[in-house]
Scaffold this motif. Structure first.
Motif, short mmCIF file in Angstrom:
data_model
loop_
_atom_site.label_atom_id
_atom_site.label_comp_id
_atom_site.label_asym_id
_atom_site.label_seq_id
_atom_site.Cartn_x
_atom_site.Cartn_y
_atom_site.Cartn_z
N LYS A 293 1.03 -1.20 -0.09
CA LYS A 293 -0.07 -0.07 -0.17
C LYS A 293 0.82 1.26 -0.01
O LYS A 293 0.56 2.09 -0.60
CB LYS A 293 -0.99 0.02 1.13
N ALA A 294 1.86 1.12 0.89
CA ALA A 294 2.76 2.49 0.89
C ALA A 294 3.57 2.64 -0.52
O ALA A 294 3.80 3.80 -0.69
CB ALA A 294 3.78 2.24 1.98
N ALA A 295 3.87 1.79 -1.11
CA ALA A 295 4.48 1.63 -2.28
C ALA A 295 3.63 2.25 -3.38
O ALA A 295 4.04 2.44 -4.57
CB ALA A 295 5.13 0.35 -2.79
N GLY A 296 2.43 2.30 -3.19
CA GLY A 296 1.39 2.60 -4.17
C GLY A 296 1.13 1.84 -5.44
O GLY A 296 0.99 2.25 -6.54
N LEU A 297 1.75 0.44 -5.21
CA LEU A 297 1.78 -0.42 -6.53
C LEU A 297 0.22 -0.64 -6.82
O LEU A 297 -0.55 -0.75 -6.45
CB LEU A 297 2.32 -1.68 -6.04
N ARG A 298 0.30 -0.38 -8.32
CA ARG A 298 -1.04 -0.70 -8.82
C ARG A 298 -0.99 -1.46 -9.98
O ARG A 298 -0.02 -1.94 -10.60
CB ARG A 298 -1.68 0.69 -9.54
N GLY A 299 -1.95 -2.38 -10.59
CA GLY A 299 -2.15 -3.35 -11.25
C GLY A 299 -1.50 -3.04 -12.60
O GLY A 299 -1.82 -1.96 -13.38
N MET A 300 -0.50 -3.78 -13.31
CA MET A 300 0.24 -3.43 -14.59
C MET A 300 -0.43 -4.05 -15.70
O MET A 300 0.22 -4.05 -16.73
CB MET A 300 1.66 -3.56 -14.18
N GLY A 301 -1.64 -4.92 -15.44
CA GLY A 301 -2.13 -5.49 -16.53
C GLY A 301 -3.20 -4.41 -17.45
O GLY A 301 -3.24 -4.56 -18.56
N GLY A 302 -3.46 -3.26 -16.68
CA GLY A 302 -4.14 -2.53 -17.70
C GLY A 302 -4.97 -1.47 -16.69
O GLY A 302 -5.37 -0.56 -16.92
N ALA A 303 -5.50 -2.31 -15.72
CA ALA A 303 -6.59 -1.80 -14.77
C ALA A 303 -6.09 -0.73 -13.92
O ALA A 303 -6.84 0.10 -13.53
CB ALA A 303 -7.78 -2.60 -14.37
N GLY A 304 -5.16 -1.07 -13.37
CA GLY A 304 -4.51 -0.10 -12.49
C GLY A 304 -5.05 -0.26 -11.06
O GLY A 304 -4.91 0.79 -10.30
N PHE A 305 -5.59 -1.31 -10.55
CA PHE A 305 -6.13 -1.36 -9.21
C PHE A 305 -5.11 -1.60 -8.26
O PHE A 305 -4.03 -2.26 -8.46
CB PHE A 305 -7.15 -2.78 -9.18
N PRO A 306 -5.23 -0.86 -7.13
CA PRO A 306 -4.06 -0.89 -6.22
C PRO A 306 -4.02 -2.39 -5.46
O PRO A 306 -4.77 -2.99 -5.02
CB PRO A 306 -4.64 0.20 -4.96
N THR A 307 -2.61 -2.83 -5.62
CA THR A 307 -2.40 -4.06 -5.44
C THR A 307 -2.57 -4.81 -3.85
O THR A 307 -3.06 -5.53 -3.56
CB THR A 307 -0.84 -4.50 -5.73
N GLY A 308 -1.86 -3.55 -3.08
CA GLY A 308 -2.09 -3.78 -1.63
C GLY A 308 -3.41 -3.91 -1.30
O GLY A 308 -3.84 -4.84 -0.41
#
Lengths: 578, 237
Positions: free
Chosen positions: A174-189
């Protein structure tokens, strides 16, 4: 998985899943015939009769159409026409846009002119080796050598307090702000958190390695060169969410990458990173590869789940979402290859380090697939926030000293932007504000002399071709949009009947597809076309200035209540086919 | 369904077209709307069947990025639903027009039982023009186009007109889920998707037992009663 795997094996054995083969399978597995027909008819890999010994597939999509030039597929087909035992098929993007124009011969990727493809198909030129490349060093790999791999997993599993470790993983993502890289960009955490909290047993971890969007091939490189990072994150995902089983849903065309992934899985098994007791912790996690029977739509996560359940890969109505109601109705963590592969380095070096990798206010690193009119197409790992113009410089600029005309920053489904927006930073929000999206991170450059309407029509055809057909707006709307534009451009077809108001009509259709389609494919299918119409006024003019032939509107007579139906008893049919 | 149940954990309260309604958990928007006398148009849905949400005619606005198919979307606490309005009704008209652009000139359903749901809906929508080309144009379309979908007259009882099929999946659910005959499914993909019997066999040569459930459930002229078509001619005389 079992049924589709059986069908693929049967096809391998018999050269086809013939009616005879399916009748036997139906009896053996007690599966209704209609169900088997539904699978055979849906997935492009299946055929009902054996084909020729040499199968040639020619990519018809955007990057290859650009490099191959107008009529590329037809020219290759013509060059191969007199070769005995050769069957030619035009196919959707093969994921080799960096070596466009791409083809495949018996599933071995090749590239070249029609004459070169002919030489491969005829056996005059030996096919290139189809083995994984020697991996490069990439900045998201925290491990200096093979022995150090799975270090993050080892450290977390060895810690005394598992709950604290799990929380730390989610908090760091969450802190890294990682988001889905497949296209939709949903927050991974958030996704990991939801799946961890979801009630249900068993749970599953699925890696979406079905990258199939034209222009997109960065996952292909990660599968080939960094599969250990993806595997490690999937095991971690299982540990955090409470899943003991993982599945890599791999696109059919990635045979070479499958070899690399299999080797990495074997190495992980030997290192104890997957198995009945991961690194001696008592936590069991196993991982298998499922090779997709084909089709872009399977990258839609719920279509993928349907395929894993041996159904036609048609996206589900949502909600419920997979985090709660995924594979077999159980909580399922689904992430893209690149998303998973970014996680070990984030956990190893910390969210702060990750955030500092971006330029300025932007966070993290991004793998990009670069193709189209660019000197050095390929996969690049750049800081988030790098501008399109900077990226173009890194990739050697537009060949032939030409200026940039336009670019699509996030794959075929992203809107085309004009060159004067090339200072936009690569970032989810910045690109959205600029009128497009980061999407799958596939940047397609188009030189100043490109016919953008032609490119937009190409991607619209792709979405029409890849529509699953489940819902009306996408199934019929994408088809009609292509027909309308082709007619307006006076291409082919009996209905070359463009008319004033076409732009408005396409806009209305786009709005309906965007708002009423079940999944992302239909929702974005006409977006790129509309972006060209809106951003490049000359294109819109071309669509409307063609001869204003009125559409013959006999169709409206069908609505005449009763009317002519009385005259002929409703039995006079047009076009009675088989 | 009354307000007194509001405190019950098994109910949800939402607002549909300005009216507050309390329903049991798991009730769909389409069902809840019907409870209070609001008819949301459907083609694929039938209360007898599991909803599939494929025709999209029942889309409603619940304030999300995309519209929701009322037949499959469950009611949620505090939801505000608009079942009509210019935008929603505009989309429904476009969907009707898309389906009509490939529809046969003469519906066998109108000529038999006279209850063609697509035509009835289109009339209620006041559609007089179909702006989409009737015949598919362009590369790759010719071989598999709609005009080639054709008809199947092989069953002694049921006439199949693939051209009139809107792929609502009602016959599929009727055959496989209501009658458990397991004969009908979808085959193909995208625009070339069709209903198919067994391994895409002619209906009369499939394992179809001619129970007629598919025909009874079909909302269009795709699956119609051959016998009724004959009777109709006599009635006219």
């Amino acid at each position: 998985m079992e049924l589709l795997t059986r069908m693929m094996a049967l096809q391998e054995e018999h050269g086809a899943v013939t009616d005879e083969v399916l009748r036997a399978l139906s009896l053996e597995t007690r599966t209704p015939l209609y169900h088997l027909e539904g699978l055979r008819g849906f997935y492009p890999v299946f055929r009902s009769a054996p084909g020729e010994a040499t199968q040639v597939q020619i990519c018809r999509d955007i990057a290859c159409a650009m490099k191959g030039g107008a009529g590329h597929c037809a020219r290759v087909a013509e060059a191969l026409r007199d070769l005995p035992g050769v069957e030619v098929e035009e196919v959707s993007c093969l994921g080799r846009c960096d070596s466009a124009p791409a083809s495949a011969i018996n599933e071995v990727p090749v590239s070249g002119t029609p004459a070169e493809i002919r030489a491969y198909a005829a056996g005059d030129t030996p096919l290139p080796p189809d083995e994984p490349a020697t991996p490069n060093r990439w900045p998201t790999d925290p491990y200096p050598d093979q022995a150090a791999r799975y270090g993050v997993l080892r450290k977390l599993l060895a810690a005394a307090d598992g709950e604290a470790g799990r929380k730390e993983v989610v908090d760091t993502l969450k802190a890294a702000g990682l988001r889905g890289m497949g296209g939709a960009g949903f927050p991974t955490g958030m996704k990991w958190d939801f799946t961890a909290r979801a009630q249900g047993d068993p749970k599953y971890v699925v890696c979406n390695a079905d990258e199939s969007e034209p222009g997109t091939f960065k996952d292909r490189m990660i599968l080939e060169e960094l599969p250990h990072l993806m595997i490690e994150a999937m095991v971690l995902g299982g540990w955090v969410t409470g899943a003991n089983e993982g599945i890599v849903y791999l696109r059919h065309e990635y045979g070479r990458e499958k070899k690399a992934l299999q080797a990495a899985l074997e190495a992980a098994r030997q290192a104890g990173a997957i198995g009945p007791s991961v690194l001696g912790s008592g936590f069991a996690f196993d991982l298998r590869i499922f090779v997709s029977p084909g089709g872009y739509i399977l990258g839609e996560e719920t279509a993928m789940l349907e395929a894993l359940e041996d159904k036609r890969g048609e996206p589900r109505n949502k909600p419920p979402f997979p985090t709660n109601h995924g594979l077999w109705g159980k909580p399922t963590l689904i992430n893209n290859v690149e998303t998973f592969a970014a996680i070990p380095v984030i956990l190893h070096k910390g969210a702060e380090w990750w955030n500092a990798q971006g330029k300025g206010d932007f966070q993290g690193l991004k793998y990009l697939s670069v193709s189209g009119d660019v000197a050095d197409p390929g996969v690049y790992c750049v800081p988030m926030g790098t501008t399109i113009a900077e990226l173009l410089d890194i990739c050697g600029g537009v060949p032939g000293g030409k200026a940039l005309g336009a670019f699509a920053p996030g794959g075929a489904s992203s809107n085309f932007l004009p060159a004067n927006k090339a200072d936009v930073p690569l970032d989810f929000q910045a690109l959205q504000e600029a009128g497009s999206m980061l999407g799958s991170g596939a940047v397609i450059f188009a030189g100043e002399d490109r016919d953008l309407l032609e490119l937009a029509l190409n991607v619209t055809r792709f979405f029409r071709n890849e529509s699953c057909g489940k819902c009306v707006p996408c199934r019929v709307g994408s088809h009609k949009a292509v027909a309308l534009v082709e007619a307006a451009l006076n291409e082919t077809g009996p209905n070359a009947a463009p008319r004033p108001g076409l732009v408005g009509l396409l806009g209305e259709l786009n709005h309906t597809l965007a708002r009423t389609s079940i999944c992302g494919l239909g929702q974005v299918a006409l977006g790129p076309l509309m972006s060209v119409i809106e951003n490049f006024p000359a294109a819109a003019k071309r669509l409307e200035n063609t001869a204003a032939k009125r559409l013959d509107n006999t169709a409206a007579s069908r609505l005449d209540p009763g009317g002519d139906l009385e005259k002929d008893g409703g039995t006079d049919k047009k076009g009675s086919g088989p | 369904m009354s307000a007194e149940n509001n405190t019950d954990n098994n109910t949800v309260t939402l607002t549909i077209d300005g009216k507050s309604v309390t329903v049991a958990q798991g009730v769909t928007l389409w069902e809840a709307a019907r409870e209070i006398g609001i008819d949301i148009p459907v083609l694929c849905h039938s209360p007898r069947m599991r909803p599939v949400g494929v025709c999209r005619m029942c889309v409603v606005d619940i304030g999300e990025r995309v519209l929701a198919a009322a037949c499959v979307r469950e009611c949620a606490e505090g939801m505000t639903v608009a079942t009509g309005g210019a935008e929603v009704e505009g989309h429904r008209r476009v969907l009707s027009q898309l389906l009509l652009s490939d529809y046969p000139d003469h519906s066998r359903r109108e000529a038999t039982t006279g209850d063609d749901a697509l035509l009835e809906l289109a009339r209620s929508q006041g559609i007089v023009e179909i702006p989409y080309p009737e015949e598919p144009a362009g590369e790759g379309a010719a071989a598999d186009d709609a005009a080639a979908r054709g008809e199947d007259d092989s069953s002694p009882v049921i006439h199949v007109d693939h051209q009139a099929c809107i792929l609502c999946d009602r016959c599929i659910r009727a055959c496989d889920e209501l009658q458990h005959n397991d004969v009908i499914g979808r085959t193909g993909k995208g625009y070339t998707t069709r209903i198919a019997f067994d391994l895409d066999n002619p209906m009369g040569q499939s394992t179809c037992v001619a129970c007629g459930e598919c025909m009874a459930c079909c909302p269009t002229g795709a699956l119609t009663d051959k016998g009724l078509a004959g009777i109709r001619v006599e009635r006219k005389g």
